[in-house]
Design a protein around this motif. Structure first.
Motif, PDB file in Angstrom:
ATOM      1  N   LEU A 117       2.749   9.632   8.626  1.00  0.00           N
ATOM      2  CA  LEU A 117       3.655   8.702   7.937  1.00  0.00           C
ATOM      3  C   LEU A 117       3.532   8.823   6.415  1.00  0.00           C
ATOM      4  O   LEU A 117       4.508   8.634   5.696  1.00  0.00           O
ATOM      5  N   ALA A 118       2.326   9.149   5.928  1.00  0.00           N
ATOM      6  CA  ALA A 118       2.154   9.327   4.485  1.00  0.00           C
ATOM      7  C   ALA A 118       3.031  10.480   4.007  1.00  0.00           C
ATOM      8  O   ALA A 118       3.676  10.398   2.953  1.00  0.00           O
ATOM      9  N   ALA A 119       3.083  11.550   4.808  1.00  0.00           N
ATOM     10  CA  ALA A 119       3.934  12.676   4.446  1.00  0.00           C
ATOM     11  C   ALA A 119       5.399  12.233   4.444  1.00  0.00           C
ATOM     12  O   ALA A 119       6.158  12.545   3.522  1.00  0.00           O
ATOM     13  N   LEU A 120       5.777  11.487   5.449  1.00  0.00           N
ATOM     14  CA  LEU A 120       7.158  11.014   5.579  1.00  0.00           C
ATOM     15  C   LEU A 120       7.532  10.086   4.415  1.00  0.00           C
ATOM     16  O   LEU A 120       8.641  10.143   3.893  1.00  0.00           O
ATOM     17  N   CYS A 121       6.581   9.237   4.019  1.00  0.00           N
ATOM     18  CA  CYS A 121       6.843   8.252   2.959  1.00  0.00           C
ATOM     19  C   CYS A 121       6.425   8.775   1.586  1.00  0.00           C
ATOM     20  O   CYS A 121       6.391   8.020   0.612  1.00  0.00           O
ATOM     21  N   ARG A 122       6.040  10.023   1.516  1.00  0.00           N
ATOM     22  CA  ARG A 122       5.648  10.681   0.271  1.00  0.00           C
ATOM     23  C   ARG A 122       4.529   9.946  -0.451  1.00  0.00           C
ATOM     24  O   ARG A 122       4.602   9.707  -1.660  1.00  0.00           O
ATOM     25  N   LEU A 123       3.525   9.586   0.305  1.00  0.00           N
ATOM     26  CA  LEU A 123       2.306   9.025  -0.289  1.00  0.00           C
ATOM     27  C   LEU A 123       1.265  10.130  -0.276  1.00  0.00           C
ATOM     28  O   LEU A 123       1.014  10.732   0.763  1.00  0.00           O
ATOM     29  N   GLN A 139       3.117   2.931  -4.844  1.00  0.00           N
ATOM     30  CA  GLN A 139       2.226   3.396  -3.772  1.00  0.00           C
ATOM     31  C   GLN A 139       1.862   2.262  -2.821  1.00  0.00           C
ATOM     32  O   GLN A 139       1.818   2.454  -1.603  1.00  0.00           O
ATOM     33  N   ARG A 140       1.642   1.067  -3.391  1.00  0.00           N
ATOM     34  CA  ARG A 140       1.359  -0.088  -2.515  1.00  0.00           C
ATOM     35  C   ARG A 140       2.540  -0.337  -1.584  1.00  0.00           C
ATOM     36  O   ARG A 140       2.372  -0.638  -0.405  1.00  0.00           O
ATOM     37  N   GLN A 141       3.728  -0.196  -2.139  1.00  0.00           N
ATOM     38  CA  GLN A 141       4.929  -0.396  -1.348  1.00  0.00           C
ATOM     39  C   GLN A 141       5.009   0.620  -0.210  1.00  0.00           C
ATOM     40  O   GLN A 141       5.366   0.293   0.914  1.00  0.00           O
ATOM     41  N   ARG A 142       4.653   1.848  -0.525  1.00  0.00           N
ATOM     42  CA  ARG A 142       4.672   2.896   0.510  1.00  0.00           C
ATOM     43  C   ARG A 142       3.629   2.624   1.592  1.00  0.00           C
ATOM     44  O   ARG A 142       3.882   2.845   2.774  1.00  0.00           O
ATOM     45  N   VAL A 143       2.468   2.146   1.166  1.00  0.00           N
ATOM     46  CA  VAL A 143       1.430   1.815   2.152  1.00  0.00           C
ATOM     47  C   VAL A 143       1.924   0.672   3.052  1.00  0.00           C
ATOM     48  O   VAL A 143       1.735   0.689   4.271  1.00  0.00           O
ATOM     49  N   GLY A 144       2.609  -0.317   2.448  1.00  0.00           N
ATOM     50  CA  GLY A 144       3.185  -1.409   3.246  1.00  0.00           C
ATOM     51  C   GLY A 144       4.170  -0.886   4.274  1.00  0.00           C
ATOM     52  O   GLY A 144       4.199  -1.337   5.430  1.00  0.00           O
ATOM     53  N   LEU A 145       4.942   0.091   3.865  1.00  0.00           N
ATOM     54  CA  LEU A 145       5.928   0.690   4.762  1.00  0.00           C
ATOM     55  C   LEU A 145       5.236   1.478   5.884  1.00  0.00           C
ATOM     56  O   LEU A 145       5.624   1.391   7.055  1.00  0.00           O
ATOM     57  N   ILE A 146       4.206   2.225   5.513  1.00  0.00           N
ATOM     58  CA  ILE A 146       3.440   2.980   6.514  1.00  0.00           C
ATOM     59  C   ILE A 146       2.824   2.019   7.534  1.00  0.00           C
ATOM     60  O   ILE A 146       2.897   2.235   8.741  1.00  0.00           O
ATOM     61  N   GLU A 176      14.604   7.199  -1.465  1.00  0.00           N
ATOM     62  CA  GLU A 176      13.750   7.713  -0.390  1.00  0.00           C
ATOM     63  C   GLU A 176      13.807   6.830   0.843  1.00  0.00           C
ATOM     64  O   GLU A 176      13.850   7.329   1.971  1.00  0.00           O
ATOM     65  N   MET A 177      13.831   5.533   0.604  1.00  0.00           N
ATOM     66  CA  MET A 177      13.847   4.632   1.750  1.00  0.00           C
ATOM     67  C   MET A 177      15.158   4.746   2.510  1.00  0.00           C
ATOM     68  O   MET A 177      15.191   4.722   3.733  1.00  0.00           O
ATOM     69  N   ARG A 178      16.235   4.901   1.780  1.00  0.00           N
ATOM     70  CA  ARG A 178      17.515   5.023   2.470  1.00  0.00           C
ATOM     71  C   ARG A 178      17.542   6.284   3.343  1.00  0.00           C
ATOM     72  O   ARG A 178      17.977   6.254   4.486  1.00  0.00           O
ATOM     73  N   ALA A 179      17.062   7.374   2.776  1.00  0.00           N
ATOM     74  CA  ALA A 179      17.015   8.629   3.541  1.00  0.00           C
ATOM     75  C   ALA A 179      16.129   8.449   4.779  1.00  0.00           C
ATOM     76  O   ALA A 179      16.461   8.906   5.876  1.00  0.00           O
ATOM     77  N   LEU A 180      15.022   7.753   4.582  1.00  0.00           N
ATOM     78  CA  LEU A 180      14.082   7.524   5.684  1.00  0.00           C
ATOM     79  C   LEU A 180      14.733   6.680   6.788  1.00  0.00           C
ATOM     80  O   LEU A 180      14.640   7.000   7.970  1.00  0.00           O
ATOM     81  N   PHE A 181      15.428   5.626   6.412  1.00  0.00           N
ATOM     82  CA  PHE A 181      16.061   4.761   7.411  1.00  0.00           C
ATOM     83  C   PHE A 181      17.106   5.529   8.200  1.00  0.00           C
ATOM     84  O   PHE A 181      17.232   5.367   9.405  1.00  0.00           O
ATOM     85  N   GLU A 182      17.867   6.372   7.492  1.00  0.00           N
ATOM     86  CA  GLU A 182      18.896   7.155   8.175  1.00  0.00           C
ATOM     87  C   GLU A 182      18.261   8.090   9.188  1.00  0.00           C
ATOM     88  O   GLU A 182      18.734   8.237  10.307  1.00  0.00           O
ATOM     89  N   ARG A 183      17.165   8.688   8.770  1.00  0.00           N
ATOM     90  CA  ARG A 183      16.493   9.644   9.621  1.00  0.00           C
ATOM     91  C   ARG A 183      15.850   8.979  10.830  1.00  0.00           C
ATOM     92  O   ARG A 183      15.886   9.503  11.930  1.00  0.00           O
ATOM     93  N   LEU A 184      15.259   7.808  10.628  1.00  0.00           N
ATOM     94  CA  LEU A 184      14.537   7.151  11.716  1.00  0.00           C
ATOM     95  C   LEU A 184      15.466   6.387  12.650  1.00  0.00           C
ATOM     96  O   LEU A 184      15.105   6.105  13.797  1.00  0.00           O
ATOM     97  N   GLY A 185      16.648   6.029  12.164  1.00  0.00           N
ATOM     98  CA  GLY A 185      17.611   5.318  13.003  1.00  0.00           C
ATOM     99  C   GLY A 185      17.147   3.939  13.457  1.00  0.00           C
ATOM    100  O   GLY A 185      17.495   3.467  14.523  1.00  0.00           O
ATOM    101  N   LYS A 186      16.334   3.269  12.619  1.00  0.00           N
ATOM    102  CA  LYS A 186      15.846   1.929  12.964  1.00  0.00           C
ATOM    103  C   LYS A 186      16.910   0.880  12.633  1.00  0.00           C
ATOM    104  O   LYS A 186      17.770   1.105  11.791  1.00  0.00           O
TER     105      LYS A 186
END
Ligand code: ADP
Ligand code: ADP
Length: 226
Positions: A117-123, A139-146, A176-186
């Motif tokens: 997930l760190a790779a996916l969220c670019r942490l 980075q804290r935000q990315r950790v929250g997302l992970i 990045e988050m938008r791209a991630l949401f599109e990819r994950l389809g959540k």
């Protein structure tokens, strides 16, 4: 995914929510916008079962949310608050592993999932060893997302996820988050008071004021309205 029917929530004399009817479709991103005190966070907390309506009902996949089935419900939902909502006395991997550990995940499994997930969220991978105070806001935000994604939830609930970030970081993370949401389809429900952010992320924008929905629709139809 969620159906709310005539949901009311009061805090003493204060109106939190005042008759909310809302359908949140699976796979879509819904942004809740509106002024401070409009009821956005209250609505989000009802979806995860952190609080309950005084009247009306909340359904998830057609079933009424039940207090006695909350653990199962919460496992399907990732919840992210401002700045990630991390525990300061745990390093990032400790934070993201907290819930998986209670479910019996091994350290190796937690490490592997967090690294993925760190790779996916670019942490950067080494950031997982740092404490929240040693991380940047982004980075804290990315950790929250992970942390929210560890159990591969069907739903992500985000309460002002980018609110504490400076504009440049915010802009990068938005993209990045938008791209991630599109990819994950959540299914994503996002609270923000930033209209541009809502328009950027959402399939549907829901405008709240004084605990009521005053407008609802695709960003284009709302923003082009006279
Ligand atoms: P928003 O997220 O749109 O800023 P909230 O959902 O936090 O709005 O709050 C809606 C209203 O309910 C506000 O008037 C707020 O003061 C009130 N409220 C929310 N939570 C509580 C609480 N735990 N106790 C008392 N009042 C609350
Ligand atoms: P029960 O086992 O009677 O369904 P719960 O523990 O699920 O009770 O809920 C306790 C109270 O919370 C209920 O009496 C109801 O008023 C409220 N409640 C629980 N779930 C919902 C829901 N999905 N929508 C509205 N109110 C709910």
């Amino acid at each position: 995914m969620f159906d709310l029917h005539q949901v009311h929530r009061r805090y003493g004399a204060t109106v939190g929510l005042d008759g909310i009817d809302l359908r949140i479709a699976p796979g879509e991103t819904t942004a809740l916008i509106g002024p401070s005190g409009a009821g956005k966070s209250t609505l989000l907390r009802l979806l995860i079962g952190l609080e309950w309506p005084d009247a009306g009902e909340v359904r998830f996949e057609g079933e009424r949310l039940r207090r006695d089935a909350l653990l199962a419900h919460r496992r399907r939902i990732g919840y992210v608050i401002q700045e990630g909502g991390l525990f300061p006395h745990l390093d990032a991997i400790g934070n993201v592993g907290l819930l998986p550990r209670t479910l019996g995940w091994s350290s190796a499994r937690i490490e592997a999932r967090a690294a993925e997930l760190a790779a996916l969220c670019r942490l950067p991978a080494d950031a997982l060893r740092r404490y929240p105070a040693e991380l940047s806001g982004g980075q804290r935000q990315r950790v929250g997302l992970i942390r929210a994604l560890m159990l591969d939830p069907d739903v992500l609930l985000l309460d002002e996820p980018l609110g504490a970030l400076d504009p440049i970081v915010r802009f990068d993370l938005q993209a990045e988050m938008r791209a991630l949401f599109e990819r994950l389809g959540k299914t994503v429900v996002l609270v923000t008071h930033d209209v541009a952010e809502a328009a950027w992320f959402a399939d549907t924008i829901v405008l709240l004021r004084d605990g009521r929905i005053v407008q609802q629709g695709a960003p284009r139809t709302l923003l082009d309205a006279p």
